[in-house]
Design a protein around this motif. Structure first.
Motif, PDB file in Angstrom:
ATOM      1  N   VAL A 117     -18.430 -15.297  14.765  1.00 17.37           N
ATOM      2  CA  VAL A 117     -19.398 -14.293  14.301  1.00 17.37           C
ATOM      3  C   VAL A 117     -18.673 -13.558  13.173  1.00 17.37           C
ATOM      4  O   VAL A 117     -17.543 -13.094  13.368  1.00 17.37           O
ATOM      5  CB  VAL A 117     -19.787 -13.325  15.428  1.00 17.37           C
ATOM      6  CG1 VAL A 117     -20.672 -12.199  14.908  1.00 17.37           C
ATOM      7  CG2 VAL A 117     -20.488 -14.084  16.544  1.00 17.37           C
ATOM      8  N   VAL A 118     -19.318 -13.483  11.999  1.00 15.52           N
ATOM      9  CA  VAL A 118     -18.584 -13.027  10.810  1.00 15.52           C
ATOM     10  C   VAL A 118     -19.027 -11.643  10.350  1.00 15.52           C
ATOM     11  O   VAL A 118     -20.123 -11.178  10.670  1.00 15.52           O
ATOM     12  CB  VAL A 118     -18.732 -14.032   9.644  1.00 15.52           C
ATOM     13  CG1 VAL A 118     -18.184 -15.392  10.050  1.00 15.52           C
ATOM     14  CG2 VAL A 118     -20.185 -14.127   9.191  1.00 15.52           C
ATOM     15  N   ALA A 119     -18.159 -10.996   9.577  1.00 11.53           N
ATOM     16  CA  ALA A 119     -18.469  -9.682   9.008  1.00 11.53           C
ATOM     17  C   ALA A 119     -19.564  -9.841   7.959  1.00 11.53           C
ATOM     18  O   ALA A 119     -19.505 -10.761   7.142  1.00 11.53           O
ATOM     19  CB  ALA A 119     -17.216  -9.074   8.390  1.00 11.53           C
ATOM     20  N   PRO A 120     -20.570  -8.985   7.966  1.00  8.00           N
ATOM     21  CA  PRO A 120     -21.666  -9.123   7.004  1.00  8.00           C
ATOM     22  C   PRO A 120     -21.236  -8.701   5.592  1.00  8.00           C
ATOM     23  O   PRO A 120     -21.874  -9.061   4.612  1.00  8.00           O
ATOM     24  CB  PRO A 120     -22.727  -8.174   7.554  1.00  8.00           C
ATOM     25  CG  PRO A 120     -21.982  -7.174   8.362  1.00  8.00           C
ATOM     26  CD  PRO A 120     -20.770  -7.869   8.890  1.00  8.00           C
ATOM     27  N   ILE A 142     -14.505  -1.716   6.749  1.00  8.41           N
ATOM     28  CA  ILE A 142     -13.640  -1.250   7.830  1.00  8.41           C
ATOM     29  C   ILE A 142     -14.397  -1.387   9.149  1.00  8.41           C
ATOM     30  O   ILE A 142     -15.573  -1.045   9.218  1.00  8.41           O
ATOM     31  CB  ILE A 142     -13.296   0.253   7.623  1.00  8.41           C
ATOM     32  CG1 ILE A 142     -12.666   0.494   6.249  1.00  8.41           C
ATOM     33  CG2 ILE A 142     -12.424   0.793   8.754  1.00  8.41           C
ATOM     34  CD1 ILE A 142     -11.259  -0.039   6.113  1.00  8.41           C
ATOM     35  N   VAL A 143     -13.721  -1.852  10.202  1.00  6.16           N
ATOM     36  CA  VAL A 143     -14.361  -1.931  11.529  1.00  6.16           C
ATOM     37  C   VAL A 143     -14.539  -0.509  12.066  1.00  6.16           C
ATOM     38  O   VAL A 143     -13.553   0.211  12.287  1.00  6.16           O
ATOM     39  CB  VAL A 143     -13.518  -2.768  12.510  1.00  6.16           C
ATOM     40  CG1 VAL A 143     -14.150  -2.749  13.887  1.00  6.16           C
ATOM     41  CG2 VAL A 143     -13.379  -4.191  11.995  1.00  6.16           C
ATOM     42  N   GLY A 190     -10.787   0.195  12.854  1.00  6.40           N
ATOM     43  CA  GLY A 190     -10.064   0.707  11.680  1.00  6.40           C
ATOM     44  C   GLY A 190      -9.490  -0.385  10.795  1.00  6.40           C
ATOM     45  O   GLY A 190      -8.972  -0.111   9.711  1.00  6.40           O
ATOM     46  N   GLN A 191      -9.617  -1.658  11.264  1.00  9.28           N
ATOM     47  CA  GLN A 191      -9.042  -2.759  10.480  1.00  9.28           C
ATOM     48  C   GLN A 191      -9.932  -3.094   9.284  1.00  9.28           C
ATOM     49  O   GLN A 191     -11.153  -3.014   9.362  1.00  9.28           O
ATOM     50  CB  GLN A 191      -8.893  -3.971  11.412  1.00  9.28           C
ATOM     51  CG  GLN A 191      -8.230  -5.179  10.762  1.00  9.28           C
ATOM     52  CD  GLN A 191      -7.978  -6.276  11.797  1.00  9.28           C
ATOM     53  OE1 GLN A 191      -7.682  -5.996  12.968  1.00  9.28           O
ATOM     54  NE2 GLN A 191      -8.108  -7.519  11.379  1.00  9.28           N
ATOM     55  N   ARG A 192      -9.334  -3.472   8.144  1.00 13.44           N
ATOM     56  CA  ARG A 192     -10.073  -3.935   6.970  1.00 13.44           C
ATOM     57  C   ARG A 192     -10.452  -5.393   7.180  1.00 13.44           C
ATOM     58  O   ARG A 192      -9.632  -6.202   7.615  1.00 13.44           O
ATOM     59  CB  ARG A 192      -9.182  -3.888   5.726  1.00 13.44           C
ATOM     60  CG  ARG A 192      -9.310  -2.641   4.869  1.00 13.44           C
ATOM     61  CD  ARG A 192      -8.913  -2.939   3.428  1.00 13.44           C
ATOM     62  NE  ARG A 192      -9.953  -3.687   2.756  1.00 13.44           N
ATOM     63  CZ  ARG A 192     -10.998  -3.110   2.141  1.00 13.44           C
ATOM     64  NH1 ARG A 192     -11.101  -1.800   2.095  1.00 13.44           N
ATOM     65  NH2 ARG A 192     -11.925  -3.853   1.563  1.00 13.44           N
ATOM     66  N   GLU A 227     -18.948  -0.403   4.911  1.00 13.21           N
ATOM     67  CA  GLU A 227     -18.400  -0.570   3.558  1.00 13.21           C
ATOM     68  C   GLU A 227     -17.628   0.684   3.190  1.00 13.21           C
ATOM     69  O   GLU A 227     -18.087   1.794   3.459  1.00 13.21           O
ATOM     70  CB  GLU A 227     -19.534  -0.800   2.563  1.00 13.21           C
ATOM     71  CG  GLU A 227     -20.253  -2.120   2.831  1.00 13.21           C
ATOM     72  CD  GLU A 227     -21.328  -2.410   1.789  1.00 13.21           C
ATOM     73  OE1 GLU A 227     -20.976  -2.634   0.628  1.00 13.21           O
ATOM     74  OE2 GLU A 227     -22.504  -2.382   2.163  1.00 13.21           O
ATOM     75  N   PRO A 228     -16.468   0.544   2.569  1.00 17.00           N
ATOM     76  CA  PRO A 228     -15.697   1.739   2.202  1.00 17.00           C
ATOM     77  C   PRO A 228     -16.492   2.562   1.193  1.00 17.00           C
ATOM     78  O   PRO A 228     -17.128   2.005   0.304  1.00 17.00           O
ATOM     79  CB  PRO A 228     -14.431   1.165   1.541  1.00 17.00           C
ATOM     80  CG  PRO A 228     -14.469  -0.310   1.761  1.00 17.00           C
ATOM     81  CD  PRO A 228     -15.857  -0.699   2.082  1.00 17.00           C
TER      82      PRO A 228
END
Lengths: 504, 504
Positions: free
Chosen positions: B424-427, B431-432, B464-466, B502-503
């Motif tokens: 399952v991937v990041a859209p 940052i989590v 908090g992980q990128r 998104e940052p």
């Protein structure tokens, strides 16, 4: 047949009656059980076309169900409206949102009206499991409900079903808090009130745990399962009726609550008030007379309990625009002689016809209550009601009105007595000291009442009466010899049902 | 076959699992239903030889049961101990005496110890229906239990089942309040504590609603279903074990209460305290360390709730002679990478073996808790526990002890990974921001955990992980392609399980 998706199973009617609780049956090795991780007693959402229900899961190990099938209990089958072999989809239900206000109530936060509306709506829609309803009932019990909460609960329950409207005004109604076998005054009251010009469209229930409900007794004398149109015709022409209310969905949430409250035997004046008043408001009534028998083996067991309940009923009635009068009556022994549909109908007929054998206590109680009803409805001044009631009964006007109502409902019928009877006798000479209403009702039920309408108990004595040794204190009536034996065995095991004290 | 009396029916096993609730199935036209006036959902007493049970009645309309038969659910069948075709007698149950104290509690009267003893005895014996248990649970919830009541309830629950006794002293134990996927520190703690000379005979549960219980994870590595004699041999030789507690009836009333509490989601610090402490006292423990994760999607959701529960656990523990220490931990995200038996076992092995891929958070948490355990057991001075724990882990002594325990339990096994995986991937890159413990656990269950031990979720990120766009945030593992699809569809429908911001 269409192909099943992974979340789909074929519906099958199991023919299993679980009362109001929808139950689903699935094989433990079925794909949906495995994939969703369902275990026994899980809540599952079942959807078909536009409808969905929530059911409790029973997991089947045997071959009685295929892994591709889902079995449905009667309640689930009817609520879902699917047909045999239809593909239905099964999933985890969303949590029932409104239950969060029940949790808050447990922590002491009062319900607001919107919260109670949502709780009652979800209960009516079958979204609450029995244990969720038990938690709701428990949170409301112990007199934890304020008047505002009771009123809001009543309104929510009225909104949960049909609400009747009448051209006539006032619309009279009557309720008995219950627990007293044979206390069958309603047909007499309706006849007297209607004969005096009041409108009293009485909807009654069948017995749930008692040997007879008013609808069961009335069914001995006339048809009671009428359409709403037919009920309106009877009331328009005769002013009153005595019909079964079950075909009209008046306060349907109440039925579900009662199913849980009754076995718990939690006395909750707030919920009892909401239960009674919601049915009457939904029936379109404007004035309500409540008969509240008080006695050690009646439903209301003490004067203190009666105080709390009477205040709750009257205050909530006032807040809801339903003029409510509570009359406390003697609840220490049954009323009349008969317990069971036919035996009670015979008592009712005897009083209405002014027969020589009419039970005087039933006559007295009916006159007392009819007097209050006539005063409440404005047909008699305060204190004059009972005299008007007596005149109406003694003149034959009440009987004439009752006959007319029965004919309008579909015809007056003649009660048929049971073929099998057996006396229960006094063990010694003495005075009748106490009568156990609950166990006497149990005996009548074991004899077959109300399913066998002629079955029941015929009481031969009253409290304080002198009896000789071996004189019958009551007779058991039954339609089958087996049922007679069964009830007699119970009676023999419980000699305290009618206790006879030797004079000291 | 002997002839049936009127109250007798022939027993038949229906193969229907209704979990702990005994259910009886009878035809509506059977003689007993008619004579006793039983309706659906009535409580019925069923007796055979010396044994009797109380069951809830389901009424059967179809031909699947003869009118002379009574069908029994699995729970009823096992409790009654009858054989197919045995004549059993059916009657109305006497009211459960002890429920009157539950009614009093609803009215605000505290339980005394004798009353709680009777309530728990009757619940254990199956005399309470689910709605009666729901009323009991509700009456105790909302922090309505005093410390005295909580202590008395705990004692009553201990008395309801087996109580183990050990020669060794102290006997250490550990509990996690739960709700945090992957938080599988127990095997590591047991290895460290036992390696340092403490006695820690750990009994654990299998998953009920989670993707894995400690017993499920441990079963990947060694046999866990041991006889009591075998458990004693392991503990005598190695000082510790990690076994399934289900084969020993420790606080059996607790299982029945949990079955009702869980769906109601009523937080009751008193009952949670009694539940936890009774299991530990029954297991013969003298010292207890409690891991209490606090977080929005953990079981304990706020510091205020943690305060109440911690006080209840520590005060009741002190009153019961069980030295109890509560350690609050971070409950905002899962611990370790794996969720599901095999994936968690792999994490546990990596930490114990000091592998390069060992999840640092699981290692840190295990060391923190092991440090407290060593201090509580008197193996380290206050503040020195974590250093001793680290030394024991880093030196390989803990791994050696764990191997020895596994061999004593029946052999160390090698975990086998699942053949099917899907990321399952990041859209988007970002940052989590948050991880939903509950929905992540759901995904692991839909993938087949814990029944398919290798199924579950492997988390690739921490709070908090990128992450880059399209980088995997977690992998779904499954043993069958259908289950993989099923879990993936749920994950796709819930992109908030791992939210990436998104940052700005």
């Amino acid at each position: 047949m269409s192909t099943a998706r992974q979340d789909q199973l074929r519906a099958r009617r199991m023919g299993i009656d679980t009362y109001h609780e929808p139950v689903a049956f699935m094989r433990e090795n079925c794909a949906v059980c495995r994939a969703e991780g369902f275990k026994a007693m899980a809540r599952v959402r079942i959807a078909h076309d536009e409808r969905s229900i929530i059911a409790t899961l029973n997991v089947v190990r045997g071959q009685s169900l295929a892994p591709s099938e889902i079995g449905l209990s009667e309640a689930a089958w009817h609520a879902l409206g699917s047909h045999s072999g239809d593909l239905v989809s099964v999933s985890h239900p969303e949590p029932v949102e409104s239950f969060s206000s029940v949790r808050s109530k447990i922590y002491g936060k009062p319900f607001d009206a919107a919260a109670l509306h949502d709780v009652v709506r979800d209960i009516t829609a079958g979204r609450y499991s029995s244990i969720e309803i038990a938690a709701f009932v428990t949170a409301c019990a112990g007199n934890h409900m304020t008047l505002e909460e009771t009123v809001a609960l009543t309104r929510a329950m009225v909104d949960s079903g049909t609400r009747l409207a009448w051209q006539q005004n006032p619309v009279m109604d009557k309720h008995c808090v219950g627990g007293l076998p044979g206390n069958r005054t309603t047909p007499i009251l309706v006849a007297i009130a209607a004969a005096c010009g009041l409108t009293i469209p009485k909807t009654s229930s069948r017995a749930i745990t008692s040997p007879a409900g008013t609808a069961d007794t009335m069914a001995v004398l006339a048809p009671v399962e009428l359409t709403l149109q037919h009920i309106r015709r009877v009331v328009d022409s005769e002013g009153g009726c005595v019909v079964w209310g079950g075909s009209i969905a008046l306060s349907p949430a109440d039925d579900r609550l009662i199913q849980v409250e009754r076995p718990l035997e939690i006395d909750s004046s707030g919920q009892l008030t909401a239960s009674v008043l919601s049915k009457k408001l939904a029936a379109g009534s404007t004035h309500l007379l409540i008969d509240m028998p008080v006695g050690a083996t009646a439903k209301v067991r003490s004067a203190a309990a009666a105080d709390v309940l009477q205040h709750s009923l009257e205050a909530a009635g006032a807040a809801l625009g339903l003029q409510t009068r509570v009359v406390r009556t003697d609840g220490t022994q049954p009323v009349g002689r008969g317990i069971g549909p036919v035996l009670e109908a015979i008592d009712v007929l005897a009083v209405l016809r002014n027969g020589a054998g009419a039970p005087p206590d039933l006559r007295q109680r009916a006159l007392l209550l009819a007097g209050h009803l006539l005063e409440l409805g404005g047909k008699a001044a305060a204190g004059d009601g009972i005299a008007l009631a007596r005149k109406t009964l003694d003149s034959g006007a009440a009987w004439k009105k009752f006959e007319a109502i029965c004919i309008a409902q579909g015809g007056l019928r003649k009660p048929r007595r049971a073929p099998h009877r057996r006396p229960v006798v006094a063990p010694c000479a003495g005075i009748v000291g106490s009568i156990d209403n609950r166990r006497l009702a149990r005996t009548a039920k074991l004899a077959g009442a109300p399913l066998s309408p002629a079955a029941g108990v015929e009481l031969c004595v009253r409290l304080g009466q002198r009896v000789e040794a071996d004189a019958p204190v009551y007779l058991i009536h039954a339609e089958a010899p087996g049922e007679l034996d069964y009830a007699a065995a119970y009676a023999a095991a419980h000699p305290e049902i009618v206790s006879v004290k030797e004079p000291s």
